[in-house]
Scaffold this active site. Structure first.
Site, PDB file in Angstrom:
ATOM      1  N   TRP A  40       0.803  -1.235   0.000  1.00 34.59           N
ATOM      2  CA  TRP A  40       0.000   0.000   0.000  1.00 34.59           C
ATOM      3  C   TRP A  40       0.832   1.280   0.000  1.00 34.59           C
ATOM      4  CZ3 TRP A  40      -5.045   1.709   0.015  1.00 34.59           C
ATOM      5  CH2 TRP A  40      -5.287   2.994   0.532  1.00 34.59           C
ATOM      6  N   MET A  41       0.330   2.295  -0.713  1.00 39.26           N
ATOM      7  CA  MET A  41       0.882   3.666  -0.676  1.00 39.26           C
ATOM      8  C   MET A  41      -0.273   4.649  -0.550  1.00 39.26           C
ATOM      9  SD  MET A  41       2.484   5.527  -4.088  1.00 39.26           S
ATOM     10  CE  MET A  41       4.234   5.276  -3.840  1.00 39.26           C
ATOM     11  N   ASN A  42      -0.128   5.657   0.345  1.00 38.27           N
ATOM     12  CA  ASN A  42      -1.012   6.819   0.226  1.00 38.27           C
ATOM     13  C   ASN A  42      -0.192   8.101   0.212  1.00 38.27           C
ATOM     14  OD1 ASN A  42      -1.384   5.766   3.131  1.00 38.27           O
ATOM     15  ND2 ASN A  42      -2.394   7.694   3.408  1.00 38.27           N
ATOM     16  N   ASP A  43      -0.474   9.066   1.035  1.00 38.11           N
ATOM     17  CA  ASP A  43       0.041  10.426   0.850  1.00 38.11           C
ATOM     18  C   ASP A  43       1.548  10.520   0.578  1.00 38.11           C
ATOM     19  OD1 ASP A  43      -2.396  10.424   2.152  1.00 38.11           O
ATOM     20  OD2 ASP A  43      -1.726  11.597   3.853  1.00 38.11           O
TER      21      ASP A  43
ATOM     22  N   SER B 230       1.310  11.206   8.167  1.00 36.16           N
ATOM     23  CA  SER B 230       1.909  12.153   7.222  1.00 36.16           C
ATOM     24  C   SER B 230       2.688  13.272   7.886  1.00 36.16           C
ATOM     25  CB  SER B 230       0.814  12.742   6.335  1.00 36.16           C
ATOM     26  OG  SER B 230       0.446  11.763   5.389  1.00 36.16           O
TER      27      SER B 230
ATOM     28  N   ARG C 162      -3.985  16.429  12.972  1.00 36.79           N
ATOM     29  CA  ARG C 162      -2.852  15.714  12.378  1.00 36.79           C
ATOM     30  C   ARG C 162      -2.408  16.387  11.081  1.00 36.79           C
ATOM     31  NH1 ARG C 162      -6.880  11.600  11.445  1.00 36.79           N
ATOM     32  NH2 ARG C 162      -7.652  11.673   9.300  1.00 36.79           N
ATOM     33  N   ASP C 163      -1.220  16.028  10.675  1.00 38.87           N
ATOM     34  CA  ASP C 163      -0.592  16.491   9.426  1.00 38.87           C
ATOM     35  C   ASP C 163      -0.088  17.938   9.600  1.00 38.87           C
ATOM     36  OD1 ASP C 163      -1.540  14.036   8.631  1.00 38.87           O
ATOM     37  OD2 ASP C 163      -3.248  14.866   7.539  1.00 38.87           O
TER      38      ASP C 163
END
Ligand code: FRU
Length: 470
Positions: A20-23, A84, A146-147
């Site tokens: 899996w990959m996200n941001d 992230s 968050r972030d």
């Protein structure tokens, strides 16, 4: 090795080596090298166990996988995930701020600091004082926390954290610090309006805020975390007393796929943005293929005189071009000598009454086709993936975006890369989608409005991760 050449896996867009990959995270050009970290689950093709994957590039378009750069610490305050974050230069030291998640219920989510002394940023030392902010601001009922977005003014560091104020809307909570360890809460940078629905919603909570200045103009990008549609919006305006007073707003990408983009200023002083192109197919399909997620091509952000945030493909994307393909077109618009599922098409049309555009990933009988077109009568751009795939596990959508060209022509630049479709209109506006055609002949191309075409060029495209192909 998993099969990295399966039919949906993009060739010139970055994907994870597996799983899996996200941001995108920690985008930075460090000692000349571009770094792309990303949210990554090393243990499966679905979201979970967040680590930071890592790829590097010398030219922004050809990438090399490096080992995982950041992992949760057992028993630590980020034991349940390294969410992230951003990378920046603190007095010559590569530094990141990311959201560490402590417990299995994914709470609390708090800012964490780490530094690297490795020239290639492969290893990070977490600060012993993590988390560097213990709680959200007292007296505020926050929706998320968050972030990070980080910048420096007059030697003082400012950090914005993605959030939302209950009953009001999404926000970015602003802090400041001189040492990155002790943070003083100031106020919201800007607060959205959760009741706004038109022309689009900005929602109740903002993820992945990204605040920047381009040539003295200020902009903010944020991802609305509410359930679909997940918008990624921008606001530009006046930045005064550490508050953004928006004067213009819009969507960063009108398509259904781009989410949680991040931008950074590179050595040439350009604001470069990369976003996550989410899958638009079932979890089962992602697990079966053993990978999930792709990164957009790098885009260059600019802010126009009227405050509009524009995105154009980075010129470096041209380095991915290989041979040109012949543009012979039959009467019904079909390209008779060109096909392809890893191509770039640039088509300029003169405008009249009827729609102009392109069909890509089209089967000969058009049972599968992806439509990109401009309708001058309704003045709308359309990205239609509702017929892109016969597979019921693939989710098609029709995206429409109001657009009034300034001249007599319109230029559609369409990047087709297996399951990725990235469209740029007049190199100012982007619409991105994901498509999963099933048939071997779903690599046809056709022109809509052959009598209106002013110029047409098609290139085959090379690999973003050549080493992976062995
Ligand atoms: C956005 C996001 C972020 C978070 C990360 C977790 O897609 O939800 O808010 O930090 O992904 O993977």
């Amino acid at each position: 090795m998993p099969d990295t050449r399966d039919r949906h896996r993009p060739r010139y867009h970055v994907t994870p080596p597996q799983n899996w990959m996200n941001d995108p995270n920690g985008l930075i050009q460090w000692q000349g090298t571009y770094h792309l970290f990303y949210q990554h689950n090393p243990f499966g093709a679905l979201w979970g166990n967040m680590h930071w994957g890592h790829a590097i590039s010398r030219d922004l378009v050809h990438w090399e996988d490096l080992p995982i750069a950041l992992a949760p610490d057992d028993g630590g305050s980020d034991a349940a995930g390294c969410f992230s974050g951003v990378a920046f230069d603190h007095d010559g030291v590569a530094t990141i701020l990311y959201t560490g998640v402590r417990d299995a219920d994914l709470e609390p989510q708090r800012p964490h600091l780490a530094t690297s002394d490795d020239p290639l940023l492969r290893t990070w030392t977490k600060h012993p004082g993590n988390p560097v902010i213990a709680e959200p601001p007292a007296g505020l009922e926050v929706v998320i926390f968050r972030d990070h977005t980080v910048w420096q003014e007059d030697g003082v560091w400012y950090q914005g954290i993605g959030s939302g104020i209950a009953g009001q809307g999404g926000t970015v909570l602003l802090y400041r610090s001189t040492d990155l360890v002790t943070w003083e809460y100031l106020h919201p940078l800007v607060v959205g309006d959760a009741t706004q629905t038109a022309p689009f919603t900005t929602g109740t909570g903002w993820e992945c805020p990204d605040f920047f200045a381009i040539d003295g103009r200020h902009g903010l990008i944020f991802a609305s975390h509410d359930e679909h549609p997940l918008n990624v919006s921008w606001m530009t305006g006046d930045y005064r007393e550490h508050r953004l007073i928006p004067t213009a707003t819009g969507l960063v990408d009108a398509g259904p796929s781009l989410y949680a983009p991040q931008s950074f200023t590179d050595d040439q002083g350009r604001r470069v943005m990369i976003g996550w192109l989410r899958e638009r197919r079932s979890d089962d399909a992602q697990v079966a293929d053993g990978w999930s997620g792709a990164m957009s091509l790098p885009r260059i952000l600019t802010i126009a005189d009227d405050g509009t945030l524009r995105s154009a493909p980075a010129p470096e994307n041209d380095l991915l071009r290989g041979d040109t393909l012949p543009t012979t077109t039959s009467a019904d618009g079909t390209l008779t000598e060109a096909r392809g599922d890893a191509i770039e098409i640039v088509a300029t049309f003169t405008l009249a009454d009827a729609s102009v555009g392109l069909l890509v990933r089209a089967t000969d009988d058009r049972a599968e086709q992806t439509i990109v077109r401009y309708d001058p009568t309704t003045q709308e751009l359309v990205l239609d993936t509702t017929r892109a795939s016969l597979d019921v596990d693939a989710y098609g959508t029709e995206t429409r975006l109001a657009y009034v060209p300034t001249g007599e022509t319109i230029t559609l630049r369409v990047y087709v890369d297996r399951s990725v479709i990235e469209v740029f209109v007049d190199d100012q506006i982007a619409l991105s989608g994901r498509v999963y055609p099933t048939r071997d002949d779903a690599d046809g191309i056709a022109v809509i409005g052959t009598d209106r075409i002013a110029s047409l060029a098609i290139w085959e495209m090379g690999d973003a991760l050549p080493a992976r192909q062995g």
